[in-house]
Design a protein around this motif. Structure first.
Motif, short mmCIF file in Angstrom:
data_model
loop_
_atom_site.label_atom_id
_atom_site.label_comp_id
_atom_site.label_asym_id
_atom_site.label_seq_id
_atom_site.Cartn_x
_atom_site.Cartn_y
_atom_site.Cartn_z
N PHE A 1 -25.65 -39.27 -2.30
CA PHE A 1 -26.23 -38.05 -2.86
C PHE A 1 -26.71 -37.09 -1.76
N LEU A 2 -26.98 -37.61 -0.56
CA LEU A 2 -27.65 -36.85 0.51
C LEU A 2 -26.94 -35.57 0.95
N PRO A 3 -25.58 -35.48 0.92
CA PRO A 3 -24.99 -34.19 1.30
C PRO A 3 -25.48 -33.02 0.44
N PHE A 4 -25.90 -33.30 -0.82
CA PHE A 4 -26.38 -32.21 -1.67
C PHE A 4 -27.72 -31.65 -1.21
N PRO A 5 -28.81 -32.48 -1.08
CA PRO A 5 -30.06 -31.91 -0.55
C PRO A 5 -29.89 -31.30 0.85
N THR A 6 -28.98 -31.86 1.65
CA THR A 6 -28.73 -31.27 2.97
C THR A 6 -28.20 -29.85 2.82
N GLY A 7 -27.27 -29.66 1.88
CA GLY A 7 -26.74 -28.32 1.61
C GLY A 7 -27.82 -27.38 1.12
N VAL A 8 -28.70 -27.90 0.22
CA VAL A 8 -29.81 -27.08 -0.30
C VAL A 8 -30.72 -26.66 0.86
N LEU A 9 -31.03 -27.61 1.75
CA LEU A 9 -31.88 -27.31 2.90
C LEU A 9 -31.22 -26.26 3.80
N ALA A 10 -29.93 -26.44 4.10
CA ALA A 10 -29.23 -25.53 4.99
C ALA A 10 -29.22 -24.10 4.44
N HIS A 11 -29.08 -23.98 3.10
CA HIS A 11 -29.01 -22.64 2.51
C HIS A 11 -30.37 -21.96 2.43
N ASN A 12 -31.47 -22.73 2.53
CA ASN A 12 -32.77 -22.14 2.26
C ASN A 12 -33.78 -22.25 3.40
N ILE A 13 -33.45 -23.02 4.45
CA ILE A 13 -34.43 -23.27 5.52
C ILE A 13 -34.86 -21.98 6.22
N ALA A 14 -33.97 -21.00 6.27
CA ALA A 14 -34.28 -19.76 6.98
C ALA A 14 -34.81 -18.68 6.05
N ASP A 15 -34.98 -19.03 4.77
CA ASP A 15 -35.45 -18.05 3.79
C ASP A 15 -36.91 -18.35 3.48
N PRO A 16 -37.86 -17.47 3.94
CA PRO A 16 -39.28 -17.75 3.75
C PRO A 16 -39.64 -17.95 2.28
N GLY A 17 -38.87 -17.33 1.37
CA GLY A 17 -39.19 -17.42 -0.05
C GLY A 17 -38.88 -18.78 -0.66
N THR A 18 -37.87 -19.49 -0.14
CA THR A 18 -37.43 -20.72 -0.79
C THR A 18 -37.52 -21.97 0.08
N CYS A 19 -37.91 -21.79 1.37
CA CYS A 19 -37.84 -22.96 2.26
C CYS A 19 -38.82 -24.06 1.86
N THR A 20 -39.94 -23.71 1.24
CA THR A 20 -40.90 -24.75 0.83
C THR A 20 -40.28 -25.69 -0.20
N ALA A 21 -39.72 -25.10 -1.26
CA ALA A 21 -39.09 -25.91 -2.31
C ALA A 21 -37.94 -26.74 -1.73
N GLY B 1 -27.71 -24.34 9.29
CA GLY B 1 -26.69 -25.35 9.02
C GLY B 1 -26.67 -26.43 10.09
N TYR B 2 -26.79 -26.00 11.38
CA TYR B 2 -26.80 -26.99 12.48
C TYR B 2 -28.03 -27.90 12.36
N VAL B 3 -29.20 -27.28 12.08
CA VAL B 3 -30.44 -28.05 11.96
C VAL B 3 -30.32 -29.08 10.84
N ALA B 4 -29.82 -28.63 9.67
CA ALA B 4 -29.67 -29.54 8.52
C ALA B 4 -28.68 -30.65 8.86
N TYR B 5 -27.57 -30.30 9.53
CA TYR B 5 -26.57 -31.30 9.92
C TYR B 5 -27.17 -32.33 10.85
N LEU B 6 -27.88 -31.85 11.89
CA LEU B 6 -28.49 -32.75 12.88
C LEU B 6 -29.51 -33.67 12.23
N MET B 7 -30.41 -33.08 11.41
CA MET B 7 -31.45 -33.88 10.76
C MET B 7 -30.85 -34.95 9.87
N SER B 8 -29.90 -34.53 9.02
CA SER B 8 -29.33 -35.49 8.06
C SER B 8 -28.50 -36.54 8.78
#
Lengths: 183, 183, 183, 183
Positions: free
Chosen positions: D94-114, D49-56
């Motif tokens: 619109f950007l808060p949405f992809p940021t949320g998607v990134l935050a929820h999946n960045i640490a999950d090896p299965g979904t972080c690529t998408a 969440g911090y990474v996604a917040y900082l990046m966005s």
């Protein structure tokens, strides 16, 4: 003094437009998924949310552009104009709710009719205080230049919104049944 | 320099007014329904939320109009005026919470008394820093023109809010018991 | 041109200050209750939320007042000042999160230490970009008048925030154990 | 008149930038914990969440700075420029949405690529209306001074965003697999 009044009414309105338009995105929540393929599929399944976001953003954006347009011609504000403008803001700030209702029901054949009617009705409701703002401004001589020339601006607004709502709805009714049968 | 100060205090205040008034809608959540008839019924059952939204929007809207009105007469800001204004904003930004409390309890005969008292109390609380802003502005000679003439503006404000709160509450107490018996 | 730059940097900052300060209230959710007495009790039990709201509003409010104060002396902006200001906004917009953490844990003897340390640390973090804004403005000669006279303003700011945080924390540590024993 | 138009377009844009950037924090929710040690650990586990917040925040901050930069050179707005700017705001909000998607999946090896691809794609999407704003402003002669000199500003923008997105992504791909193995 008059200049300052208009500035602040516009600033308050811009704030509400900007917030109402940005809150629309809060209805879109990040989906849970186990694999990248599943995440893509779930992101795709959120299409009703994207449609509702796009439609509402477009409509509120056009409303802002028209608000912007008529306030370029309004030179002073009086108590009633401020009041009509607050009423207009009341309907604008309400729009994230019907947008959420539409997003939740647009893909559900059982409820999409009610949701679309509710959405269109609240959208049309905004045109009442909007017309009051403009008609009062012209009547109370708060407008600079030739009001007749500007009135065409207003005449342009309501049909444009209507055409977009109806156009997008029609498009939806054309595409959706076919799409549903394939599913 | 003085001009710039007022501008920024007003911009900050307008921002908070605009956000507080727009956040009110976040309490209204799209209901789940299986059929269009059920969706209409559920949208109707959300009436406490609509009432709370309308009341709070009207009251905050009137507060903004009065804030707008007194700042037209305030020519300069000093440290204390800024502080009183921040305190006023503290109470304004708090209002989405009592509005939510009211919306959740207005239709519940068991809790609506407490919710209405809590709501009215927080609404009345806002008049304390509001009066401080105006009284300090007059005392510290930050006001242009005849303060006595403008004071009538303030005198007008507090009763108006009170009348609206009490009026709407009374209306509610007249209508609600009858409506409840029919249910 | 220079005038316009400052105006827009201030407008953007005011927007973020106003939103961050207003979002604090979203952590307070209307409680569920069956009777008026229960609703009053539950509203009372939300005191950690009120404390967190009050503290954060006060601190962000003081930060805004100081931002307002130093930008009155800054006449022009350059690329680095804009960048430092964006960094300051990054820390300001983050504050609703530690406020939520504090609100959820302040009444829990097991976690309130960690929550208070986390909260105070993020509050102190904001002073780094804030100092960068001011020091760069003085160094790059973007400030009008005597910088030395204004520096006392800055010196005043950091301790004031620190005193408030520490003061309120101390007050809390004095009152809370006694209050907890009574429960 | 022309001056006023630019002012209001900028105010509306600043509002949306400020809100979009502040809503990013709403994805970070205070964790539940029983002890201080557990709270620290859970606060640490929120790193995606911090990474996604900082990046966005960084990316939207740079976008705002560039929007600020090009509007310093734009002296007038016409209907199309306003429309392109509304489209740009549509992508920004619109950007808060992809940021949320990134935050929820960045640490999950299965979904972080998408999630990373979806995030980067929406970020790059914003450059289309941004370029339209600038190219139309130059073409319709709404820009003061030498457009050629300013065009380098734009050329600088897109690669900078790209470099940051790609740079941060690369950094992530370098660090993350090693970090994951240790877990």
């Amino acid at each position: 003094m008059a200049e300052k009044e208009t500035t602040r009414t516009e600033a308050f309105s811009d704030g509400i437009f900007a917030i109402a338009i940005t809150l629309l995105i809060l209805d879109l929540r990040a989906p849970e998924a186990g694999t990248s393929a599943e995440l893509w599929r779930k992101l795709g399944q959120l299409w009703p949310g994207y449609v509702a976001y796009l439609m509402s953003f477009t409509i509120i954006g056009i409303m802002w552009m028209n608000h912007h347009l008529i306030f370029r011609h309004i030179q002073r504000v009086d108590y009633r104009l401020t009041m009509y403008n607050v009423l207009l803001m009341l309907t604008i700030a309400f729009l994230p709710f019907p947008t959420g209702v539409l997003a939740h029901n647009i893909a559900d054949p059982g409820t999409c009719t009610a949701a679309t009617v509710f959405y269109s009705a609240t959208m049309l409701l905004t045109s009442i205080p909007y017309s009051c703002v403009w008609l009062h401004a012209v009547k109370a001589d708060l407008v600079e230049g030739d009001p007749a020339a500007v009135t065409t601006v207003l005449a342009f607004f309501a049909p444009l919104t209507a055409i977009i709502v109806i156009g997008l709805s029609s498009l939806y009714w054309l595409i959706f049944p076919a799409w549903r049968r394939q599913r």
